[in-house]
Enzyme design. Structure first.
Site, PDB file in Angstrom:
ATOM      1  N   GLY A 116      -8.181  -6.717  -5.131  1.00  0.00           N
ATOM      2  CA  GLY A 116      -7.662  -7.319  -6.471  1.00  0.00           C
ATOM      3  C   GLY A 116      -6.869  -8.192  -5.985  1.00  0.00           C
ATOM      4  N   GLU A 157      -9.677 -10.407  -6.525  1.00  0.00           N
ATOM      5  CA  GLU A 157     -10.229 -11.409  -7.601  1.00  0.00           C
ATOM      6  C   GLU A 157      -9.388 -11.682  -8.504  1.00  0.00           C
ATOM      7  OE1 GLU A 157     -10.479  -6.949  -7.834  1.00  0.00           O
ATOM      8  OE2 GLU A 157     -12.687  -6.798  -8.750  1.00  0.00           O
ATOM      9  N   ALA A 164      -4.563  -3.891  -5.582  1.00  0.00           N
ATOM     10  CA  ALA A 164      -4.231  -3.353  -6.185  1.00  0.00           C
ATOM     11  C   ALA A 164      -2.684  -2.456  -5.542  1.00  0.00           C
ATOM     12  CB  ALA A 164      -5.102  -2.103  -6.816  1.00  0.00           C
ATOM     13  N   GLU A 206     -12.636  -2.283  -0.900  1.00  0.00           N
ATOM     14  CA  GLU A 206     -13.543  -1.187  -2.177  1.00  0.00           C
ATOM     15  C   GLU A 206     -14.254  -0.627  -1.793  1.00  0.00           C
ATOM     16  OE1 GLU A 206     -12.523  -4.083  -2.662  1.00  0.00           O
ATOM     17  OE2 GLU A 206     -11.157  -4.672  -5.206  1.00  0.00           O
TER      18      GLU A 206
HETATM   19  N1  COA Z   1      -1.847  -0.351  -1.894  1.00  0.00           N
HETATM   20  C1  COA Z   1      -0.755   0.181  -1.484  1.00  0.00           C
HETATM   21  N2  COA Z   1       0.019  -0.060   0.401  1.00  0.00           N
HETATM   22  C2  COA Z   1       0.129  -0.712   0.815  1.00  0.00           C
HETATM   23  C3  COA Z   1      -1.335  -1.422   0.647  1.00  0.00           C
HETATM   24  C4  COA Z   1      -2.099  -0.986  -1.084  1.00  0.00           C
HETATM   25  N3  COA Z   1      -3.159  -1.954  -1.421  1.00  0.00           N
HETATM   26  N4  COA Z   1      -1.241  -2.502   1.602  1.00  0.00           N
HETATM   27  C5  COA Z   1      -0.928  -1.983   2.004  1.00  0.00           C
HETATM   28  N5  COA Z   1      -0.063  -1.504   1.811  1.00  0.00           N
HETATM   29  C6  COA Z   1       1.371  -1.166   2.413  1.00  0.00           C
HETATM   30  C7  COA Z   1       1.145   0.039   3.820  1.00  0.00           C
HETATM   31  O1  COA Z   1       0.731   1.298   3.034  1.00  0.00           O
HETATM   32  C8  COA Z   1       2.564   0.016   4.378  1.00  0.00           C
HETATM   33  O2  COA Z   1       3.649   0.593   3.808  1.00  0.00           O
HETATM   34  P1  COA Z   1       5.496   1.054   5.153  1.00  0.00           P
HETATM   35  O3  COA Z   1       5.572  -0.280   4.994  1.00  0.00           O
HETATM   36  O4  COA Z   1       5.473   1.737   3.664  1.00  0.00           O
HETATM   37  O5  COA Z   1       4.337   2.102   5.318  1.00  0.00           O
HETATM   38  C9  COA Z   1       2.362  -1.774   3.900  1.00  0.00           C
HETATM   39  O6  COA Z   1       2.220  -2.001   3.001  1.00  0.00           O
HETATM   40  C10 COA Z   1       2.025  -2.317   5.312  1.00  0.00           C
HETATM   41  O7  COA Z   1       0.903  -2.180   5.219  1.00  0.00           O
HETATM   42  P2  COA Z   1      -0.565  -2.136   6.804  1.00  0.00           P
HETATM   43  O8  COA Z   1      -1.180  -1.762   6.295  1.00  0.00           O
HETATM   44  O9  COA Z   1       0.988  -0.728   7.735  1.00  0.00           O
HETATM   45  O10 COA Z   1      -0.212  -2.884   7.576  1.00  0.00           O
HETATM   46  P3  COA Z   1      -0.964  -4.237   8.480  1.00  0.00           P
HETATM   47  O11 COA Z   1      -0.098  -5.199   8.591  1.00  0.00           O
HETATM   48  O12 COA Z   1      -1.358  -3.299   9.345  1.00  0.00           O
HETATM   49  O13 COA Z   1      -2.280  -4.239   7.283  1.00  0.00           O
HETATM   50  C11 COA Z   1      -3.090  -4.983   5.133  1.00  0.00           C
HETATM   51  C12 COA Z   1      -1.760  -4.990   5.833  1.00  0.00           C
HETATM   52  C13 COA Z   1      -2.738  -5.322   3.865  1.00  0.00           C
HETATM   53  C14 COA Z   1      -4.816  -5.555   5.357  1.00  0.00           C
HETATM   54  C15 COA Z   1      -3.646  -3.232   5.238  1.00  0.00           C
HETATM   55  O14 COA Z   1      -2.162  -2.950   4.317  1.00  0.00           O
HETATM   56  C16 COA Z   1      -4.162  -3.301   4.065  1.00  0.00           C
HETATM   57  O15 COA Z   1      -5.762  -3.343   4.418  1.00  0.00           O
HETATM   58  N6  COA Z   1      -4.915  -3.277   3.211  1.00  0.00           N
HETATM   59  C17 COA Z   1      -5.558  -2.336   2.022  1.00  0.00           C
HETATM   60  C18 COA Z   1      -5.865  -3.604   1.255  1.00  0.00           C
HETATM   61  C19 COA Z   1      -6.732  -2.786   0.429  1.00  0.00           C
HETATM   62  O16 COA Z   1      -8.087  -1.995   0.156  1.00  0.00           O
HETATM   63  N7  COA Z   1      -7.431  -3.544  -0.737  1.00  0.00           N
HETATM   64  C20 COA Z   1      -7.611  -3.446  -2.029  1.00  0.00           C
HETATM   65  C21 COA Z   1      -6.750  -2.489  -3.136  1.00  0.00           C
HETATM   66  S1  COA Z   1      -7.891  -3.340  -3.918  1.00  0.00           S
END
Ligand code: COA
Length: 679
Positions: A106, A109, A64, A129
């Protein structure tokens, strides 16, 4: 041929390959969800297509879009994602997820709703989550246990941890692991065309004791004060998974998800995730110097911690002090620290040896001559620091970046003495510097954009959280925290005990109460700073604290302070202090009021920090307070807390305390606090 900017689709024979292309991590915001649905419908209805592969550019999907929830869009249509997974269930053609990078939340999912899943060996999969204060909401709690069994599903959903492809394959979450996931998924899709389409929703949860497993996890969570609302709700949804038909259980999941996602805890978690990342984003700057070698001036606690942090990022370090004993003591302490990390299996022996190999030391500033970056961490005294920067200028290259670790002094006065003030920047680390993530990167009056960007880049390389602050007394964090400490001091004068204040704030969520913090930091430090500023005794708030300084009750290091410490480090009341406080009495004050006064003091000062533009945004302030000062992350930060409380109520309380105490502190800066609540 791209049909939509966020989703591309190509054909490989009779297989349609649909690729999410929403950089950097393919979040499933509304446009991506819509576009994906359109492509799936197109493939389903196209007679020339017999199966579908869903892939993602670089990453499958991080799930998401966390920013969308609070824009009013996400929760307004919580079912669109379900529509997508629901549509996958109804498709007659097989679908295979080709996972590279991450499939989280998501994203996973979505993959679970496909007929099968293939992943690259480096992929990471998980449902994080519950670590973000909420729970899966698009079938994760229903399909995951059907794929991996209830025990593994409980583990993954409750911890929110992500797993490797290898582990996922063993658990049965993946049909195959392949360095070419799209190729392998295409082949698998072709094989599935003639088979009956597998759907996780049709599979039974196999364990005979599934219900007992869930109930035992629920009992455990109920007893565990640390179990989040997200975990508890996810467990309810898992209970539905093992007791109800798929569609009924899915409806339960959605209901719990919607309820939870709007709660303050989940909002705070999303806000923290996005604010931490926003803080480090700088306008792009050209020619940012690279740092491969550094010198740290000052082998005390702070200098050692900074040196350890640099080593951990493979930056060569020279630790420098004024005499050999101090240097040797510093190196010995650092070596012991690395050995401890090895003993605790946080570091391999090989990594320790590699770090020690790039560590050197010496006496005298000349040793800093070849460094790309010099970080000064000497005694917090303006004259001493000015001398260091003046002398350094004669030694270092003209392009060396000079950073001061000052926590409160005027960086501009320090920079004045350097030959190239544009190369001077503040890097205020927090102790212990190798552990604490926050770094206030201080943008001096003369600091060039490239120097500032270089300091931010180094901090990021150390896996720290840099927040840019402008010059001002105490920068962002110490300036704001001082007012919180001051309220705690004033509460003492109204007859409240340090124990009550500490425990009220700790129960509310602060990592440590104010008096425990003071005893840890040392009561001599602020006492001497007040004396040096000539202000001791002027503000009655600090009189008790000054008395502690005069009595030599410096805190943990002297055995007594706001508490008295046993030989084993245990803390109890300090009877001498109790005697000293006996003359301060007043009507009983509730824990609630203690918390509100101390926390709103943070908010008041934050408003001044914003008005003075020392911090760029209120989110930056919250990032500082959460990551450097023990403010509870689950409450977002002081500013977020004020917004949730509502500015009207905040202003009412502020007015009440101003009238009651006559203290002019109680007044927010003149800011449009929020668009909604500006009054
Ligand atoms: N929603 C919105 N923005 C997100 C995002 C999400 N779920 N996941 C990552 N981003 C954005 C970050 O804000 C960042 O933005 P920026 O470049 O403008 O600063 C960019 O994507 C990169 O993320 P970052 O965490 O800085 O990079 P990373 O390589 O260290 O990690 C992930 C990548 C995907 C592992 C990490 O971002 C993460 O764990 N995201 C959350 C995933 C999550 O919890 N999803 C469940 C939602 S249902």
């Amino acid at each position: 041929m791209p049909h939509h900017p966020v989703v591309e689709s190509v054909r490989s024979g009779d297989i349609s390959i649909i690729t999410l292309s929403n950089p950097p991590v393919n979040t499933l915001g509304r446009p991506a969800r819509r576009a994906l649905l359109v492509e799936l419908e197109r493939a389903e209805n196209d007679e020339a297509v017999s199966a579908v592969v869903i892939a993602g550019r670089n990453n499958f999907s991080a799930g998401a879009d966390l920013a969308e929830f609070d824009s009013g869009e996400g929760l307004a249509e919580p079912t669109l994602h379900l529509t997508l997974t629901g549509y996958l269930d109804t498709m007659t053609k097989p679908t295979v997820a080709a996972i590279d990078g991450v499939a989280l939340g998501g994203g996973l999912e979505l993959a679970l709703a496909c007929s099968a899943r293939v992943a690259h060996p480096r992929a990471k999969l998980g449902l994080p989550e519950t670590t973000l204060g909420f729970m899966p909401g698009a079938g994760g709690t229903q399909r995951l246990p059907r794929a991996v069994g209830i025990e593994a599903a409980l583990d993954l959903i409750v911890t929110g941890r992500s797993i490797s492809s290898a582990e996922a394959e063993t658990l049965g979450l993946l049909e195959a692991v392949d360095p070419d996931p799209v190729g392998a998924a295409t082949q698998l899709a072709r094989r599935l065309v003639s088979a009956a389409k597998p759907r996780l929703r049709d599979r039974a949860i196999a364990e005979p004791l599934a219900e007992a497993f869930v109930d035992s996890a629920k009992r455990f969570a109920a007893r565990n004060p640390k179990a989040s609302a997200g975990v508890k709700a996810a467990l309810e949804a898992l209970r539905s998974a093992v007791t109800k038909p798929f569609d009924e259980a899915l409806a339960d999941e959605l209901e719990f998800f919607v309820r939870l996602a709007g709660e303050p805890e989940a909002r705070a978690a999303r806000y923290r995730f996005l604010s931490d990342r926003a803080a480090v984003r700088l306008r792009p700057v050209e020619n940012v110097p690279d740092v491969t070698t550094a010198a740290v001036i000052g082998a005390g606690t702070m200098g050692r911690g900074i040196a350890l942090a640099l080593l951990s990022a493979s930056i060569e370090v020279t630790l420098i002090d004024t005499d050999a004993d101090r240097v040797n003591a510093g190196i010995a302490a650092m070596t012991a620290d690395l050995d401890r990390a090895v003993a605790r299996m946080r570091l391999t022996e090989g990594d320790r040896d590699a770090q020690l190999k790039i560590l050197s030391s010496g006496v005298g500033l000349e040793k800093a001559a070849s460094a790309d970056l010099v970080i000064e961490a000497v005694f917090e005294n303006l004259d001493v620091k000015r001398d260091v920067f003046r002398a350094l200028s004669d030694v270092v290259r003209p392009d060396t970046i000079l950073a001061s670790n000052t926590s409160s002094l005027d960086l501009n006065l320090i920079a004045q003495t350097a030959a190239h003030p544009e190369r001077v920047v503040g890097m205020h680390f927090f102790s212990p510097a190798n552990i604490m993530r926050l770094v206030e990167v201080v943008d001096g009056g003369d600091t060039s954009p490239a120097t500032l960007a270089a300091a931010v880049k180094v901090a990021k390389r150390l896996r720290k959280l840099p927040v840019v602050a402008q010059v001002g007394p105490g920068f962002i964090g110490n300036r704001i925290f001082d007012q919180y400490i001051r309220q705690a001091q004033l509460l003492l004068r109204e007859g409240v005990s340090p124990q009550q204040i500490d425990s009220a704030l700790e129960r509310w969520g602060m990592a440590m109460g104010p008096f425990r913090v003071l005893d840890l930091v040392g009561n001599d430090i602020s006492w001497m700073a007040r004396k040096a500023a000539g202000g001791a005794g002027e503000d009655v708030a600090w009189q008790i604290a000054d008395a502690l300084g005069e009595n030599g009750w410096f805190g943990r290091k002297s055995g007594s302070g706001w508490y008295r410490y046993g030989d084993d480090g245990s803390a109890g009341p300090n009877p001498d202090l109790t005697e000293l406080l006996a003359s301060f009495t007043g009507p009983q004050i509730s824990d609630d009021e203690i918390v509100r006064r101390c926390i709103l003091a943070l908010v008041i000062e934050a408003s001044h920090v914003l008005a003075d533009r020392v911090a760029a945004t209120s989110a930056d302030i919250d990032t500082v307070m959460v990551n450097g000062y023990g403010f509870p992350a689950r409450r977002g930060g002081p500013w977020f807390f004020a917004e949730l409380t509502g500015w009207e109520l905040v202003q009412l309380l502020v007015k009440r305390w101003r009238e009651r105490t006559g203290d002019s502190f109680w007044s927010t800066a003149d800011l449009p606090l929020t668009e909604k609540n500006a009054s």
